[in-house]
Design a protein around this motif. Sequence first.
Motif, PDB file in Angstrom:
ATOM      1  N   MET A 443      47.241 -28.458  43.741  1.00 18.08           N
ATOM      2  CA  MET A 443      47.928 -28.015  42.525  1.00 18.08           C
ATOM      3  C   MET A 443      48.289 -26.530  42.613  1.00 18.08           C
ATOM      4  O   MET A 443      49.387 -26.122  42.225  1.00 18.08           O
ATOM      5  CB  MET A 443      47.047 -28.254  41.299  1.00 18.08           C
ATOM      6  CG  MET A 443      46.928 -29.708  40.866  1.00 18.08           C
ATOM      7  SD  MET A 443      45.584 -29.975  39.659  1.00 18.08           S
ATOM      8  CE  MET A 443      46.015 -28.782  38.376  1.00 18.08           C
ATOM      9  N   CYS A 444      47.371 -25.723  43.134  1.00 19.69           N
ATOM     10  CA  CYS A 444      47.618 -24.282  43.231  1.00 19.69           C
ATOM     11  C   CYS A 444      48.702 -23.972  44.259  1.00 19.69           C
ATOM     12  O   CYS A 444      49.555 -23.093  44.036  1.00 19.69           O
ATOM     13  CB  CYS A 444      46.321 -23.558  43.614  1.00 19.69           C
ATOM     14  SG  CYS A 444      45.055 -23.635  42.333  1.00 19.69           S
ATOM     15  N   VAL A 445      48.693 -24.695  45.379  1.00 16.92           N
ATOM     16  CA  VAL A 445      49.670 -24.450  46.456  1.00 16.92           C
ATOM     17  C   VAL A 445      51.057 -24.934  46.054  1.00 16.92           C
ATOM     18  O   VAL A 445      52.079 -24.304  46.381  1.00 16.92           O
ATOM     19  CB  VAL A 445      49.195 -25.139  47.757  1.00 16.92           C
ATOM     20  CG1 VAL A 445      50.283 -25.076  48.823  1.00 16.92           C
ATOM     21  CG2 VAL A 445      47.911 -24.486  48.260  1.00 16.92           C
ATOM     22  N   GLU A 446      51.124 -26.054  45.318  1.00 21.43           N
ATOM     23  CA  GLU A 446      52.416 -26.621  44.914  1.00 21.43           C
ATOM     24  C   GLU A 446      53.183 -25.709  43.962  1.00 21.43           C
ATOM     25  O   GLU A 446      54.403 -25.822  43.842  1.00 21.43           O
ATOM     26  CB  GLU A 446      52.192 -27.967  44.213  1.00 21.43           C
ATOM     27  CG  GLU A 446      51.831 -29.114  45.141  1.00 21.43           C
ATOM     28  CD  GLU A 446      51.512 -30.388  44.382  1.00 21.43           C
ATOM     29  OE1 GLU A 446      51.565 -31.466  45.000  1.00 21.43           O
ATOM     30  OE2 GLU A 446      51.206 -30.307  43.170  1.00 21.43           O
ATOM     31  N   ASN A 447      52.471 -24.818  43.274  1.00 22.81           N
ATOM     32  CA  ASN A 447      53.110 -24.069  42.207  1.00 22.81           C
ATOM     33  C   ASN A 447      53.283 -22.583  42.491  1.00 22.81           C
ATOM     34  O   ASN A 447      53.503 -21.785  41.571  1.00 22.81           O
ATOM     35  CB  ASN A 447      52.296 -24.264  40.918  1.00 22.81           C
ATOM     36  CG  ASN A 447      52.428 -25.669  40.364  1.00 22.81           C
ATOM     37  OD1 ASN A 447      53.394 -25.988  39.676  1.00 22.81           O
ATOM     38  ND2 ASN A 447      51.469 -26.534  40.697  1.00 22.81           N
ATOM     39  N   THR A 448      53.167 -22.205  43.765  1.00 24.84           N
ATOM     40  CA  THR A 448      53.447 -20.823  44.152  1.00 24.84           C
ATOM     41  C   THR A 448      53.829 -20.805  45.618  1.00 24.84           C
ATOM     42  O   THR A 448      53.624 -21.792  46.346  1.00 24.84           O
ATOM     43  CB  THR A 448      52.224 -19.915  43.901  1.00 24.84           C
ATOM     44  OG1 THR A 448      52.595 -18.565  44.126  1.00 24.84           O
ATOM     45  CG2 THR A 448      51.069 -20.282  44.809  1.00 24.84           C
ATOM     46  N   GLU A 449      54.398 -19.694  46.081  1.00 21.10           N
ATOM     47  CA  GLU A 449      54.863 -19.631  47.461  1.00 21.10           C
ATOM     48  C   GLU A 449      54.019 -18.715  48.327  1.00 21.10           C
ATOM     49  O   GLU A 449      54.305 -18.544  49.505  1.00 21.10           O
ATOM     50  CB  GLU A 449      56.326 -19.158  47.480  1.00 21.10           C
ATOM     51  CG  GLU A 449      57.274 -20.138  46.795  1.00 21.10           C
ATOM     52  CD  GLU A 449      58.718 -19.645  46.839  1.00 21.10           C
ATOM     53  OE1 GLU A 449      58.941 -18.508  47.331  1.00 21.10           O
ATOM     54  OE2 GLU A 449      59.609 -20.386  46.391  1.00 21.10           O
ATOM     55  N   GLU A 450      52.991 -18.102  47.773  1.00 17.67           N
ATOM     56  CA  GLU A 450      52.159 -17.220  48.588  1.00 17.67           C
ATOM     57  C   GLU A 450      50.686 -17.365  48.225  1.00 17.67           C
ATOM     58  O   GLU A 450      50.331 -17.790  47.122  1.00 17.67           O
ATOM     59  CB  GLU A 450      52.633 -15.758  48.486  1.00 17.67           C
ATOM     60  CG  GLU A 450      53.010 -15.307  47.092  1.00 17.67           C
ATOM     61  CD  GLU A 450      51.859 -14.647  46.375  1.00 17.67           C
ATOM     62  OE1 GLU A 450      50.944 -14.163  47.074  1.00 17.67           O
ATOM     63  OE2 GLU A 450      51.849 -14.620  45.133  1.00 17.67           O
ATOM     64  N   LEU A 451      49.832 -17.005  49.170  1.00 15.11           N
ATOM     65  CA  LEU A 451      48.395 -17.247  49.074  1.00 15.11           C
ATOM     66  C   LEU A 451      47.759 -16.556  47.868  1.00 15.11           C
ATOM     67  O   LEU A 451      46.971 -17.157  47.129  1.00 15.11           O
ATOM     68  CB  LEU A 451      47.705 -16.787  50.367  1.00 15.11           C
ATOM     69  CG  LEU A 451      46.179 -16.906  50.406  1.00 15.11           C
ATOM     70  CD1 LEU A 451      45.746 -18.345  50.228  1.00 15.11           C
ATOM     71  CD2 LEU A 451      45.638 -16.347  51.729  1.00 15.11           C
TER      72      LEU A 451
END
Length: 504
Positions: A443-451
Motif C-alpha cells: 500500500m505504501c509503495v503503490e502510493n508514492t514514487e520514492e522510498l
Amino acid sequence: MTPKDISIEIEEKKELYGYQKGDIDKIFDRLDNARSNYHLLYQLPTGGGKTVIFSEIVRRYLSQHDKKVVVLTHRIELCKQTSKMLKGFDVKNKIINSKIKELPDQEEYSCFVAMIETLKNRLNDEKLMIDNVGLVIIDEAHYNSFRKLFSQFKNSFILGVTATPLSSNIKLPMHQNYDELIVGDTIQSLIDKGFLAKATTYSYDVGLTSLKVGINGDYTVKSSDDLYMNMVMQEKLLHAYTEQSLGRKTLIFNNGINTSLYVYETFREAGYAIKHLDNTTSAEDRKEILIWFKKTPDAILTSVGILTTGFDEPTVESIILNRATKSLTLYFQMIGRGSRKLPHKDKFTVIDLGNNALRFGLWNDPVDWQHIFKSPEYYLENLRDDAEIENNFKYVMPDAIRKMFRQSADISFDVEEEFKKNASMNRRSKEVLELSISQHAMMCVENTEELHGARMLSKLLSDDIEFRVKRFVKCLGKTSNNYRDWLIEDYKTKLSFAIGKLFR
C-alpha cells in the motif's frame, strides 16, 4: 445580619412549563398524603429545570404549611445559585456558610440553604439548631454525603433531586434511603419539546485495557494519565477536534490534572485559544478564565472535575470526553454541560474518546431509572466491560488517510480469518502478521514514487497496525500487554524493512 449572609441578587421568576407543573403536582400528592417523614426521590435530566421545580415547591409548601424548609447542596456555588433562584420565587432565605456559627435571627427566615458539610458541623457542635423543619430538599441527591444528616431530620419530609438516581457509592444504594422514585421527562422528550439541544456523538475507538479501577469504582487518575498523555492519544484528540469541533466553543473533560495540562500545551502549540482549569486554580483566576471562556466564540477550556456541576455556560457547542468513566452520573453530567438550548443553538457535538457511549448508550437513549433505582448492583454488573467493547471494534480508515492510499484497491485485512487458515494448515501463527506487513508495505509503495515518501505514508497506518496486532493477540489467547506493545513496535520496524525491500 450582613449582605454577605444572604444572597441579595434578585432573579426574575422563571416560567413553569407543563411537564414541570405535572411533576410538581405528583410531588405534592406525596407531600399531602404520605407520612410526614416520607423520603421521596425525584429524577429529571440536566437542563430540565430541577432548581426551578424545587424553588416552586418551596414557595408553595411555605404558603400551605407553618413549617420551615432546608435546602442542601454539596458546593458553595450551588448554594448561591439556589438562593438566587429562591429569591426569584419570592422565598426569603438565608445561606448557612462557613461564617455562620449561630442563628439568632432564624425566626426572620422560613427557608435556609446550606452546604452539607457546613450544616453537619454546625449541628454536631450544637451551636446551631433549626427548629420546626417540615421539608428538606437535597440537590444532587446521588452524593452519599447527604445521608449523614438524615438522622437530624427524622420527622421531616425529605425530597431528593437528581438527574441520575444511582448512588455514588454502590455499597449504599439509594433505595435504602428513599421510599420511592418519581421519574420526570426523558432527555429525548425534552429535546422533542424544544427544551434541550440535540447531541450528535462522534466516537473514536480507544483501547482501555491498560486502565486500572480504583477503590471508588472508577478508573484511576494515574492509569488514565499514562494512557491519555501519550503522543498517539494527543494526536487523536487534536485530530478529533479539528475534524468535528473546529471553531466551536469547546469543553474538554479529563481525568487527571497532568493530562489536562498536557492537552493545554498541545492545543496552545497548535495555535488554538485554550485555557486550563482545575480545583487548584484560585477563585480569582477561575473567575477570569470563565469570563474569557464566555466572551470568546471559539474558546477551548480543558478541565478536571470541577465543571460537571454548578457550571452553566449555554454557549458551549462542543463537549469532548477525553477520558473514560464507569460513572453513569458523571457521563450525563459532562454531556449535559452542552445541552442548554439558545435561539441560535439547537444542537451540539459530543466527541467520545473513552468508549463511554459504547458502555452506557447514547446520551439521549432511554434509561430505565426505576430499574436502576431498585437494582443498582444488577445494572452495574451488566455494563459492558472494556475487553468486550474492544472485541467489537472495527477499524475504519479515516477519509483523509484513505485518500493518501487512493491507488490501493484493497486496504482491508481479516486477521481472524487468516489466523484460522494458518491454524488449519499447521503454519506458524506469526505468518499472519507477515502477510499483513506485506500488504501494508505494498500500500505504501503503490502510493508514492520514492522510498522516503513510502515510509512517511507508513506512519499514517499506526491505528490500523495497532488494531491488527490487537486482533492477532486476541487470537493467540492470554498474553501480556508488554508483549502486545512489543509486537506493535516490531511490526513497524519490519514494515519499514519491507518497504525498502520492495523499492530495491
